[in-house]
Write a protein that holds these residues in place. Structure first.
Motif, mmCIF file in Angstrom:
data_model
loop_
_atom_site.group_PDB
_atom_site.id
_atom_site.type_symbol
_atom_site.label_atom_id
_atom_site.label_comp_id
_atom_site.label_asym_id
_atom_site.label_seq_id
_atom_site.Cartn_x
_atom_site.Cartn_y
_atom_site.Cartn_z
ATOM 1 N N SER A 100 0.866 -1.176 0.000
ATOM 2 C CA SER A 100 0.000 0.000 0.000
ATOM 3 C C SER A 100 0.900 1.222 0.000
ATOM 4 O O SER A 100 1.785 1.348 0.862
ATOM 5 N N HIS A 109 -2.357 0.048 -4.415
ATOM 6 C CA HIS A 109 -2.689 -0.934 -3.383
ATOM 7 C C HIS A 109 -2.773 -2.339 -3.954
ATOM 8 O O HIS A 109 -3.253 -2.562 -5.067
ATOM 9 N N ASP A 124 -3.853 -7.052 1.599
ATOM 10 C CA ASP A 124 -4.812 -6.758 2.666
ATOM 11 C C ASP A 124 -4.303 -5.726 3.667
ATOM 12 O O ASP A 124 -4.859 -5.592 4.761
ATOM 13 N N ARG A 181 -4.006 -1.684 4.538
ATOM 14 C CA ARG A 181 -5.048 -0.675 4.283
ATOM 15 C C ARG A 181 -4.492 0.742 4.308
ATOM 16 O O ARG A 181 -3.471 1.024 4.956
ATOM 17 N N TYR A 209 -6.150 4.489 5.244
ATOM 18 C CA TYR A 209 -7.283 5.276 5.735
ATOM 19 C C TYR A 209 -7.006 6.756 5.489
ATOM 20 O O TYR A 209 -5.845 7.194 5.466
ATOM 21 N N GLN A 255 -11.980 4.431 4.700
ATOM 22 C CA GLN A 255 -11.046 3.441 4.180
ATOM 23 C C GLN A 255 -10.959 3.611 2.672
ATOM 24 O O GLN A 255 -11.963 3.516 1.959
ATOM 25 N N THR A 308 -8.896 1.814 0.565
ATOM 26 C CA THR A 308 -8.490 0.601 -0.154
ATOM 27 C C THR A 308 -9.450 -0.543 0.125
ATOM 28 O O THR A 308 -10.174 -0.547 1.124
ATOM 29 N N GLU A 309 -9.429 -1.509 -0.761
ATOM 30 C CA GLU A 309 -10.252 -2.712 -0.619
ATOM 31 C C GLU A 309 -9.349 -3.901 -0.307
ATOM 32 O O GLU A 309 -8.329 -4.106 -0.963
ATOM 33 N N ASP A 310 -9.737 -4.676 0.723
ATOM 34 C CA ASP A 310 -8.926 -5.834 1.097
ATOM 35 C C ASP A 310 -9.029 -6.917 0.026
ATOM 36 O O ASP A 310 -10.131 -7.332 -0.342
ATOM 37 N N ASP A 327 -2.851 -5.721 8.650
ATOM 38 C CA ASP A 327 -4.000 -6.323 9.326
ATOM 39 C C ASP A 327 -3.710 -6.633 10.786
ATOM 40 O O ASP A 327 -4.632 -6.704 11.608
ATOM 41 N N TYR A 339 -4.975 -3.065 12.236
ATOM 42 C CA TYR A 339 -6.364 -2.600 12.141
ATOM 43 C C TYR A 339 -7.386 -3.612 12.647
ATOM 44 O O TYR A 339 -8.506 -3.241 13.000
#
Length: 487
Positions: free
Chosen positions: A24, A37, A40, A42, A44, A53, A55-57, A99, A102
């Protein structure tokens, strides 16, 4: 680089040892944030206390407790990045987290740590990591916090005022004292600027420098003033023996001017006059040094855009230096939202890459084209396309440009050097060399592509094998005819 290492790893097919990486990234240029990105982790964004948020996981959940990465570096041979951009404002906050962070730190607590430590974001990041660890996280704990404190000025008049806060100096007289310098002589004058040789007076020791001033007629031209000051800004950021250096001053200036080192020597233009038929080795030596100077620009995402013999100096010890950065394009500054006009400044038409005449943005291959024109001129005394390039303003017109061979009876130029020049001087930038180092290397020895397409026939390379092959073919034909006759 990370993706390449993954693909080359001996463990790339082992799910327990293979390298898989998320990425990211936020790149901020002027008033825009560019987001990239994969995986997983992120990103923010917090504005006015409202988190979002961005980005998309890339994670697929098999159950509430089991999941796997659906996209990351190393899973697939190709690299697919999500990309987006965002206009930013002062006090915007970006948070990049794995991850392991978060999933164990609620957003309200994360915001609270940041709000309580706005003046020390490093401490805020450490508190967030400690909280995730104490909350049971056993995964990687990485978090980065970025706050936007200021942005480029949006007001043209304010920008002009910043650039012209110092008065423009008048025309300087010989032997005049000027801001700690003594003017020795006038080197060059145009309607836009004046260049002087001066002596820096410091503790009784004089050091020769070059002083450049802008014409007072341009004091209300913000774009000209900005380009003028950009020359010294660029010189301060490039560290190369083959690029002119600025004169570092510790005292405060009283006027608007720039100061550079004095290079005692001659321009490449004069060198070509003095050496109308140089040796190939002498040309290679000069071209190699120019290329090193250009590479220093390109490493910092700068394009010179005005490479020509007049802008190349050769000092008395033989060191070649690139001078005059008034047309240089700097990545990032082109994205400035200031109303000051930023134009692609074309160099002298004979040395300018064809893509500029189509309105396209320059690239390192554009500087390579200019260097190839100079190389051709040193070897032949002529220009590869004459003045035709400047007349071609369409793709179809440029497709009709024809390279004039550098091979002549009165010059000892190898055919493979001519082939190298032809490739570097392709009107289509995609057909040129992609790197300066490739061009310089092929000037020293025949390239593999040249050897392949100019491979001599078998009769010349190995006459024995040729006649053995002919004999074998004749034997087959005779046997065929004999068998056909017997039937």
């Amino acid at each position: 680089m990370l993706h390449s290492q993954t693909q080359k790893s001996e463990h790339r097919f082992d799910k327990n040892k293979g390298y898989v990486c998320t990425l990211s990234a936020v790149i901020i240029k002027s008033t825009t944030a560019y987001l990239f990105h994969l995986g997983d982790s992120r990103i923010y964004h917090i504005r006015n206390g409202s988190p979002q948020q961005l980005t998309e996981d890339h994670r697929t959940w098999v159950s509430s407790e089991q999941s796997y990465l659906s996209r990351a570096m190393g899973i697939f041979p190709q690299l697919e990045l999500d990309y987006s951009s965002l206009a930013i404002e002062i006090d915007d906050v970006f948070i990049l987290a794995t991850d392991g962070v978060y999933e164990h730190v609620p957003m309200d607590i994360l915001q609270a740590f940041i709000q309580e430590n706005l003046d020390d974001l490093h401490s805020a990041a450490k508190l967030i990591g400690d909280y995730a660890y104490s909350n049971g996280s056993t995964d990687n704990l990485s978090v980065q916090i970025v706050r936007v404190d200021s942005l480029p000025s949006q007001d043209a008049q304010e920008r002009i005022q910043q650039l012209t806060e110092l008065p423009f100096p008048p025309a300087l007289a010989i032997r005049a004292d000027f801001d700690g310098f003594k003017i020795l002589r006038n080197i060059h004058s145009t309607s836009r600027s004046r260049v002087y040789l001066a002596e820096e007076i410091q503790q009784g020791v004089g050091k020769p420098v070059v002083i450049k001033t802008l014409s007072v007629d341009l004091q209300d031209d913000a774009a000209s003033v900005e380009r003028f000051l950009l020359e010294e800004w660029i010189a301060k950021r490039i560290n190369s023996a083959h690029v002119m250096k600025p004169c570092i001053q510790t005292r405060k200036r009283d006027y608007l001017y720039t100061a550079f080192e004095f290079i005692e020597g001659q321009t490449l233009t004069q060198w070509m006059v003095d050496n109308p038929k140089p040796s190939l080795q002498a040309v290679r030596e000069i071209v190699g040094q120019i290329a090193k100077g250009l590479q220093a620009f390109h490493r910092l995402e700068m394009i010179h855009q005005d490479l020509r013999p007049e802008n190349i100096m050769i000092d008395n010890s033989g060191v070649v230096k690139i001078i005059d950065f008034g047309s240089t394009k700097v990545a990032g500054l082109m994205e400035m939202t200031s109303p000051i006009a930023q134009q692609n400044i074309l160099g002298t038409a004979q040395y300018t890459a064809p893509e500029y005449f189509l309105g396209e943005v320059g690239a390192p291959r554009s500087d390579l084209f200019s260097l190839a024109v100079i190389t051709y001129q040193m070897l032949t005394g002529k220009l590869p396309f004459g003045a035709e390039v400047a007349k071609t303003r369409t793709k179809s017109a440029q497709d009709k440009l024809r390279y004039r061979t550098a091979l002549h009876d009165d010059r000892e130029i190898p055919a493979w050097v001519d082939d190298t020049l032809k490739k570097a001087l392709q009107p289509n930038p995609l057909k040129r060399y992609q790197e300066l180092s490739e061009f310089v290397f092929d000037l020293s020895q025949p390239s593999q592509s040249f050897l392949s397409k100019n491979k001599p026939p078998l009769l010349e390379r190995d006459p024995v094998k040729f006649w053995q092959g002919i004999s074998a073919i004749l034997v087959v034909i005779i046997l065929f005819l004999l068998s056909h006759k017997s039937t």
